[in-house]
Enzyme design. Structure first.
Site, PDB file in Angstrom:
ATOM      1  N   GLN A  78      13.507 -14.535 -36.267  1.00  0.00           N
ATOM      2  CA  GLN A  78      12.909 -15.203 -35.105  1.00  0.00           C
ATOM      3  C   GLN A  78      13.943 -15.820 -33.974  1.00  0.00           C
ATOM      4  OE1 GLN A  78       9.051 -17.430 -35.469  1.00  0.00           O
ATOM      5  NE2 GLN A  78       8.567 -17.554 -33.095  1.00  0.00           N
ATOM      6  N   PHE A  79      14.074 -15.080 -33.067  1.00  0.00           N
ATOM      7  CA  PHE A  79      15.314 -14.808 -32.141  1.00  0.00           C
ATOM      8  C   PHE A  79      14.973 -15.743 -30.900  1.00  0.00           C
ATOM      9  CE2 PHE A  79      13.641 -11.728 -30.252  1.00  0.00           C
ATOM     10  CZ  PHE A  79      12.893 -11.776 -29.065  1.00  0.00           C
ATOM     11  N   THR A  80      13.141 -16.120 -31.158  1.00  0.00           N
ATOM     12  CA  THR A  80      12.579 -16.441 -30.103  1.00  0.00           C
ATOM     13  C   THR A  80      12.712 -18.041 -29.888  1.00  0.00           C
ATOM     14  OG1 THR A  80      10.673 -16.444 -31.155  1.00  0.00           O
ATOM     15  CG2 THR A  80      10.416 -14.522 -29.231  1.00  0.00           C
TER      16      THR A  80
END
Length: 146
Positions: A78-80
């Site tokens: 989850q790069f966010t």
């Protein structure tokens, strides 16, 4: 490397209406790779994921780790989580790793976790995922390794 961990009664990840990873009791870890991350961060994050004491002992205190309980570990990229949200009304992702770098070090994290612990499941890197969680507690912690 960042991991948002949640103690779970159960968790699963679906992609295109297909379950690609699922666990019973254990930890759901949403993981973000940052540009400077490499082998040292992946190794340290696995140590923390497996050793962080978030499960209750017989006295009801958070004294047991995932290694102690033998629970499942669901790793979801989850790069966010690496977004810079300090100003404005739209997140900036300059503090997140590129997709290529992120994939390399997320996959390395998965390999290290699987070598050290049974019951490691994953989402699908880069896919649009639906993450289902029954959080136990609720218990949620932010882990960061630099």
């Amino acid at each position: 490397m960042i991991a948002l961990i949640q103690r779970a009664l159960s968790a699963r990840v679906d992609v295109d209406n297909e379950t690609v990873g699922a666990i019973g009791p254990g930890l759901l870890a949403l993981v973000a790779v940052q540009p400077e991350d490499g082998e040292a961060q992946a190794k340290r994050m696995v140590e923390r994921l497996l050793g962080y004491r978030v499960f209750s002992d017989d006295a009801g205190k958070m004294n047991r780790s995932l290694t102690d309980t033998g629970g499942g570990l669901l790793l979801v990229s989850q790069f966010t989580l690496a977004a810079d949200t300090r100003s404005g009304m739209r997140p900036s992702f300059t503090s997140a790793a590129s997709p290529e770098h992120g994939r390399i070090w997320f996959e390395r994290l998965v390999a290290l976790a699987r070598a050290a612990h049974p019951g490691v499941e994953i989402g699908r890197f880069g896919a649009h995922m639906q993450v289902h969680l029954i959080n136990d507690g609720p218990v949620t912690f932010w882990l960061e390794v630099r």
